[in-house]
Design an enzyme around this catalytic site. Structure first.
Site, PDB file in Angstrom:
ATOM      1  N   LYS B  80       0.849  -1.199   0.000  1.00 41.26           N
ATOM      2  CA  LYS B  80       0.000   0.000   0.000  1.00 41.26           C
ATOM      3  C   LYS B  80       0.883   1.247   0.000  1.00 41.26           C
ATOM      4  O   LYS B  80       1.925   1.267   0.675  1.00 41.26           O
ATOM      5  CB  LYS B  80      -0.898  -0.030   1.238  1.00 41.26           C
ATOM      6  CG  LYS B  80      -1.978   1.030   1.264  1.00 41.26           C
ATOM      7  CD  LYS B  80      -2.867   0.866   2.512  1.00 41.26           C
ATOM      8  CE  LYS B  80      -3.958   1.899   2.576  1.00 41.26           C
ATOM      9  NZ  LYS B  80      -4.803   1.751   3.786  1.00 41.26           N
ATOM     10  N   SER B 155      -9.697   1.842   2.920  1.00 43.65           N
ATOM     11  CA  SER B 155      -8.839   2.574   2.031  1.00 43.65           C
ATOM     12  C   SER B 155      -7.800   1.714   1.291  1.00 43.65           C
ATOM     13  O   SER B 155      -7.169   2.199   0.359  1.00 43.65           O
ATOM     14  CB  SER B 155      -8.086   3.644   2.831  1.00 43.65           C
ATOM     15  OG  SER B 155      -7.241   3.051   3.790  1.00 43.65           O
ATOM     16  N   SER B 179      -9.933  -0.531   7.124  1.00 44.25           N
ATOM     17  CA  SER B 179      -9.353  -0.319   5.793  1.00 44.25           C
ATOM     18  C   SER B 179      -8.671  -1.530   5.172  1.00 44.25           C
ATOM     19  O   SER B 179      -8.302  -1.489   4.003  1.00 44.25           O
ATOM     20  CB  SER B 179      -8.358   0.842   5.831  1.00 44.25           C
ATOM     21  OG  SER B 179      -9.035   2.069   5.782  1.00 44.25           O
TER      22      SER B 179
END
Lengths: 95, 487
Positions: B80, B155, B179
């Site tokens: 990420k 996210s 997330s």
């Protein structure tokens, strides 16, 4: 209303954000909606409850004060938007 | 053999150890898959093609010369884009950090490199991890591989979409209020948020420091156990990381759940929950009962206050953490400025997107004089009550079984104009971040329209093993996790 336009402008200033008049309207609506939703927290009696800032209890995490490898000045300055080795350059702060 | 990119980590390792597959072949296969589908998905911000190819060839050369390599050497992993990896941009999907190249590796990246895993790219996300749909990215939204008109969740939507679309073998994400788990449920992959502090946060760009946690995103629970073995452990660079021994999570995967008591919280099944999500959890409970576990109804009475509490605490912490973006030391700086305060204001107004600004202002408000006690302090106290709910529940059950999300994945654009509606999609995931507990989302089935539906398991602090074994056992009985989107 939980929050009005003047308060939003004040909060933006504290947050160091510049908002257009349209943005002030937009964020006033959003923040008011969220704060109205949060009102539900006021229905709980919390007078005898301790506040929690951290889920896992931990206190005074210490280590020996020993010199360890760290970033060089060059590496630390590498991402600066404006620099003059070995300094970060910013607009004039004093008059 | 199927296409190498379709393999799990364990399967690929088996082929590599038998010398039926090289690390380079595996990396090439994943890169060709990225070439094939990335135009539709947009899971990545950066694909680290050359570095991945070089690393893979080096691993193959070492293996050929008889070097003793770590067991997972050669397996690609997506990272990420809020986790620092030296020499490549770490953007947090924000204009603020568009050109930021970290001069150091996050501790998890150091561990990934030491394990011989091959970082293949940096994945798209909601800006600064603030969002539940990966629509709040300054560089465009990620699409759900199961239905490109829908969101992948957020996210960590880039990481979950990449795993789901076979654009990587493994991935990591971060989870502050869901997330990892919410997008894992939306993309039909396995997403695990360990106990707060189980994995070092050093090098993870801070959003809400008392809630943030890095975790594995994988094709199944066995891979999650293997990856957690690599990532977990104390780190002197993160004073909030837990200094306790790390068990072998793989050894916990017995497939035996006889006698395990699962609690199903009644508060997770009231108003607004989608009927197919409810059915999916009920079906999962039946699977566990057939395997010899027992399911009982429990109560987590403060559940309905969790989202309000979460958004008070995470925004307060965010407003403080994001004060560092001032245009001085790194990141974006505005072009023109009259003085230093003007520079701060223009830099931040131009560099941050709308959701980040909204959260900074909300957090500033709840911490400001006159409102601190009414909002922030009160939320911290209710956080205590939410943790006590879980403590009480774990007196009588070993783990909690519940939905991961209130609905299957929603349409892109559906919630972007209504932040509160978007916040409520974290209703089942945020409570355990407040309590610091581990939680895992695994594929639980599909809606009549073929959309993924996840189930979630929550455990007591540091009881990752039981969650992994419950997930593994479920995946031995079901094949939802093996279903792939058609791309």
């Amino acid at each position: 209303m939980s929050i009005d336009r003047e308060e939003v402008k004040h909060i933006a200033l504290l947050s160091r954000l510049e908002l257009s008049e349209e943005e002030v309207d937009l964020y006033t609506g959003h923040l008011d909606g969220i704060l109205n939703y949060v009102e539900k927290l006021k229905s709980i009696d919390v007078s005898h409850v301790e506040p929690m800032s951290h889920a896992i209890p931990m206190f005074n995490v210490l280590r020996e004060d020993e010199i360890q490898p760290s970033l060089s000045s060059h590496e630390a300055l590498e991402n600066a938007p404006d620099r003059e080795f070995p300094y970060f350059r910013v607009p004039r702060v004093t008059e | 053999m199927t296409e190498p990119y379709e393999l799990t980590a364990w399967q690929s390792v088996e082929y590599m150890q038998k010398q039926e597959l090289s690390a380079r072949e595996l990396v090439d296969s994943v890169l060709s898959r990225i070439d094939q589908v990335e135009g539709k998905i947009h899971a990545y911000h950066t694909v680290m093609r050359e570095r991945a190819e070089t690393t893979a060839s080096q691993i193959d050369a070492r293996r050929a010369s008889g070097d003793d390599l770590p067991p997972w050497a050669g397996v690609p992993i997506a990272i990420k884009d809020n986790i620092c990896l030296r020499d490549f941009t770490t953007t947090c999907s924000s204009k603020m950090l568009e050109n930021f190249i970290p001069p150091y590796d996050a501790s998890v990246v150091t561990k990934i490199n030491a394990a011989g895993l091959i970082p293949i790219g940096k994945t798209n996300m909601d800006e600064f991890a603030m969002g539940s749909s990966t629509e709040n990215s300054a560089f465009g939204r990620t699409c759900n591989p199961w239905d490109l008109t829908r969101v992948p969740g957020g996210s960590s939507g880039g990481s979950t979409a990449a795993v789901s679309a076979d654009e990587t073998i493994l991935a990591i994400g971060s989870d502050t209020g869901g997330s990892i788990r919410q997008p894992a449920a939306f993309c039909s992959v396995t997403g695990f948020k360990p106990t707060y502090g189980r994995i070092s946060r050093y090098g993870l760009v801070a959003f809400a420091s008392s809630l943030d946690q890095i975790g594995p995103i994988t094709k199944d629970a066995k891979d999650a156990a293997g990856l957690l073995n690599i990532l977990a452990g104390h780190d002197p660079c993160d004073s909030t990381s837990i200094n306790q021994p790390v068990p072998d999570y793989l050894a916990a995967l017995t497939g035996d759940v006889k006698g395990i008591r699962l609690g199903i919280p009644k508060e997770y099944f009231i108003e607004g929950i989608n009927a197919e999500v409810k059915e999916t959890v009920e079906q999962a409970a039946k699977v566990y009962e057939q395997l010899g576990a027992s399911c009982v109804e429990i109560s987590l009475p403060h559940t309905e206050y969790a989202i309000a509490t979460y958004y008070m605490i995470c925004t307060a912490e965010a407003s403080s953490n994001l004060a560092r973006y001032d245009g001085v030391v790194y990141g974006y700086r505005c072009e023109q400025q009259n003085n230093i305060v003007d520079m701060y204001c223009k830099t931040r107004s131009e560099g941050f997107g709308p959701e980040v600004k909204r959260r900074i202002m909300l957090g500033t408000y709840v911490l400001s004089a006159g409102f601190y006690d009414a909002y922030y302090r009160r939320a911290q106290k209710i956080r205590t009550l939410i943790q006590q709910d879980f403590d009480a529940a774990f007196q009588s059950v070993d783990a909690v079984l519940c939905p991961a999300t209130p609905s299957p994945p929603f349409k892109a654009g559906e919630k972007v104009d209504d932040p509160l509606e978007m916040y409520l999609s974290d209703v089942f995931t945020a409570p355990l971040n407040l309590a610091g507990l581990p939680g895992i989302a695994i594929p639980g089935g599909f809606s009549a329209d073929g959309l993924p539906i996840g189930i979630q398991l929550i455990g007591p602090a540091l009881c990752e093993s039981i969650l992994l074994n419950l997930s593994y056992s479920f995946q031995l009985e079901t094949d939802y996790h093996k279903k792939k989107p058609v791309l």
